[in-house]
Design an enzyme around this catalytic site. Structure first.
Site, PDB file in Angstrom:
ATOM      1  N   ARG A  82       0.830  -1.337   0.342  1.00 41.80           N
ATOM      2  CA  ARG A  82      -0.144   0.366   0.062  1.00 41.80           C
ATOM      3  C   ARG A  82       1.221   1.605  -0.252  1.00 41.80           C
ATOM      4  O   ARG A  82       0.298   1.878  -0.552  1.00 41.80           O
ATOM      5  CB  ARG A  82      -0.943   0.050   1.529  1.00 41.80           C
ATOM      6  CG  ARG A  82      -2.047   0.824   0.857  1.00 41.80           C
ATOM      7  CD  ARG A  82      -3.258   0.775   2.437  1.00 41.80           C
ATOM      8  NE  ARG A  82      -2.559   0.862   3.542  1.00 41.80           N
ATOM      9  CZ  ARG A  82      -3.554   0.333   4.537  1.00 41.80           C
ATOM     10  NH1 ARG A  82      -4.548   0.406   4.699  1.00 41.80           N
ATOM     11  NH2 ARG A  82      -2.415   0.937   5.763  1.00 41.80           N
ATOM     12  N   LYS A 184      -2.209   6.333   1.797  1.00 43.38           N
ATOM     13  CA  LYS A 184      -2.579   6.790   3.087  1.00 43.38           C
ATOM     14  C   LYS A 184      -1.816   7.872   2.922  1.00 43.38           C
ATOM     15  O   LYS A 184       0.190   8.168   3.134  1.00 43.38           O
ATOM     16  CB  LYS A 184      -1.948   5.506   3.561  1.00 43.38           C
ATOM     17  CG  LYS A 184      -2.953   5.838   5.674  1.00 43.38           C
ATOM     18  CD  LYS A 184      -2.552   3.887   5.802  1.00 43.38           C
ATOM     19  CE  LYS A 184      -2.366   4.561   7.067  1.00 43.38           C
ATOM     20  NZ  LYS A 184      -4.506   4.743   7.194  1.00 43.38           N
ATOM     21  N   GLU A 220     -16.428   6.421   4.126  1.00 41.41           N
ATOM     22  CA  GLU A 220     -15.576   6.083   5.104  1.00 41.41           C
ATOM     23  C   GLU A 220     -15.862   7.172   6.408  1.00 41.41           C
ATOM     24  O   GLU A 220     -16.088   7.918   6.140  1.00 41.41           O
ATOM     25  CB  GLU A 220     -13.794   5.204   5.298  1.00 41.41           C
ATOM     26  CG  GLU A 220     -13.560   6.333   4.535  1.00 41.41           C
ATOM     27  CD  GLU A 220     -12.407   5.612   3.978  1.00 41.41           C
ATOM     28  OE1 GLU A 220     -11.586   4.980   5.279  1.00 41.41           O
ATOM     29  OE2 GLU A 220     -11.570   5.995   3.191  1.00 41.41           O
TER      30      GLU A 220
HETATM   31  C1  PLP Z   1      -5.361   3.676   7.907  1.00 40.79           C
HETATM   32  C2  PLP Z   1      -6.700   3.541   7.064  1.00 40.79           C
HETATM   33  C3  PLP Z   1      -8.081   2.934   7.267  1.00 40.79           C
HETATM   34  C4  PLP Z   1      -7.744   1.924   8.051  1.00 40.79           C
HETATM   35  O1  PLP Z   1      -6.819   0.907   7.292  1.00 40.79           O
HETATM   36  P1  PLP Z   1      -6.205  -0.531   8.470  1.00 40.79           P
HETATM   37  O2  PLP Z   1      -4.924  -0.978   6.924  1.00 40.79           O
HETATM   38  O3  PLP Z   1      -7.398  -1.366   8.639  1.00 40.79           O
HETATM   39  O4  PLP Z   1      -5.328  -0.371   9.165  1.00 40.79           O
HETATM   40  C5  PLP Z   1      -9.178   3.235   6.728  1.00 40.79           C
HETATM   41  N1  PLP Z   1      -9.111   4.511   6.188  1.00 40.79           N
HETATM   42  C6  PLP Z   1      -8.651   5.247   6.531  1.00 40.79           C
HETATM   43  C7  PLP Z   1      -8.519   7.035   5.989  1.00 40.79           C
HETATM   44  C8  PLP Z   1      -7.403   5.357   6.532  1.00 40.79           C
HETATM   45  O5  PLP Z   1      -5.923   6.097   6.233  1.00 40.79           O
END
Ligand code: PLP
Length: 341
Positions: A82, A184, A220
């Protein structure tokens, strides 16, 4: 190895400096070998790309002690993958995922004394990140970058028991169609701060963001993916190109199908259909799943039958199974657990 004298079960979620961090620099078109250092400070030029144009991406993961005393981390290869995708989208050089996993394991090993013991509920949070480090004043990608990994011990997420969350439908948007919602990057968080501070002021725990294009579909929250359970016991998660692909959510969907024999589907989910669901949860590394009790859409309350005091039954099974896999009490699928040796 002697553990640090820390009151593990009373730790919060804050930064506590640990002994070592990993640093690698990208100069003249190549990453150097990287080293562990005791220096927790970053010194960069006042005009560094990250400071001017927010060229930075990050990851978040956890290390913990299993029931049989091993120190492990969960699916670090997916975090590495990622981060590669995040870097590409911001025109940053890729830090190869194999080297990423190596750096993560090395940093955890060096800070072994800070990995909380099994049963404490605490974990060692691991934060890999990278940023443009040389001066950039005209808008363009930096030429030099730094990749770092630091760790910080964090307390149990559900301290004092599980409390289902109350969420509001936000009037702000998190991510544009074809924008950067799926990576991210710090920039996605900077712009969410106003919305979350305001949500807290109004008495809500989190914001539910809708798709910015039509504002009819669930995306989300600021930092976690949604998971719903239908009245028939089917797991459904929102499908969209602007959602961050949570590793926890993807793992939970696999657990639902392969361990619990449930049907699971990733599809578009409309705000209108929320009232039909039996359970709702937020998925992410920090909590695994936080149950959601109530969603408020401009005064209209959607209360899930699971209520405001406990996790819904399917959410609970998913939570228990995935945390069991992580803690080594339930057999993990091949490749999910990486041991720190
Ligand atoms: C990091 C993150 C998540 C959760 O991801 P994981 O890999 O399960 O920790 C969900 N939404 C956003 C916007 C994120 O930055």
């Amino acid at each position: 190895m002697e553990k640090k004298n820390i009151d593990w079960s009373n730790l919060g979620f804050g930064y506590i400096q640990t002994d070592f961090r990993f640093v690698s620099n990208y100069v003249n078109g190549a990453w150097d070998e990287g080293v562990l250092t005791e220096d927790a400070n970053v010194v960069i030029n006042e005009c560094a790309g990250v400071l001017q144009y927010a060229q930075t991406v990050f990851e978040g993961m956890k290390a913990y002690t299993t029931a049989d005393g091993r120190i492990v981390t969960f699916r670090p290869d997916l975090n590495g993958e990622r981060m590669e995708q995040s870097a590409r989208r911001l025109e940053m050089p890729v830090f190869p995922k194999e080297k990423f996993v190596e750096a993560v394991l090395k940093t955890i090993k060096a800070n072994e004394a800070y990995v909380p013991p099994y049963g404490s509920g605490a974990t060692l949070y691991v934060r890999p990140y990278m940023f443009g480090s040389n001066p950039v004043i005209g808008v363009k990608p930096a030429d030099e970058y730094q990749f770092r990994v630091f760790t910080t011990p964090v307390g149990p997420y559900f301290k004092g028991g599980v409390k289902p969350l109350t969420i509001r439908v936000s009037d702000f948007d998190r991510a544009a169609p074809r924008g950067t919602g799926h990576i991210k990057a710090g920039l996605n968080y900077a712009m969410s701060l106003h919305a979350i501070v305001d949500a807290h002021k109004q008495g809500y725990d989190e914001n539910m963001y809708l798709d910015a294009g039509t504002r009819t579909k669930v995306e989300e929250t600021g930092g976690a993916n949604f998971l719903f359970v239908t009245k028939e016991g089917k797991v459904v998660t929102p499908k969209s190109g602007s959602i961050l692909p949570s590793i926890t959510r993807r793992s939970l969907v696999q657990v639902a199908k392969e361990y619990l024999g449930l049907e699971a589907e990733e599809r578009e989910i409309y705000l209108e259909e929320l009232a039909d669901f039996a359970e709702c949860g937020l998925c992410g590394t920090a909590a695994v799943i936080s149950p959601v009790g109530k969603i408020v859409d401009h005064g209209k309350e959607i209360c899930f039958p699971s209520g405001m005091t406990e996790m819904g039954p399917v959410t609970k099974k998913l939570y228990d199974t995935l945390t069991g896999i992580q803690m080594g009490t339930i057999k993990a699928p091949e490749g999910w657990i990486a041991e720190v040796k």
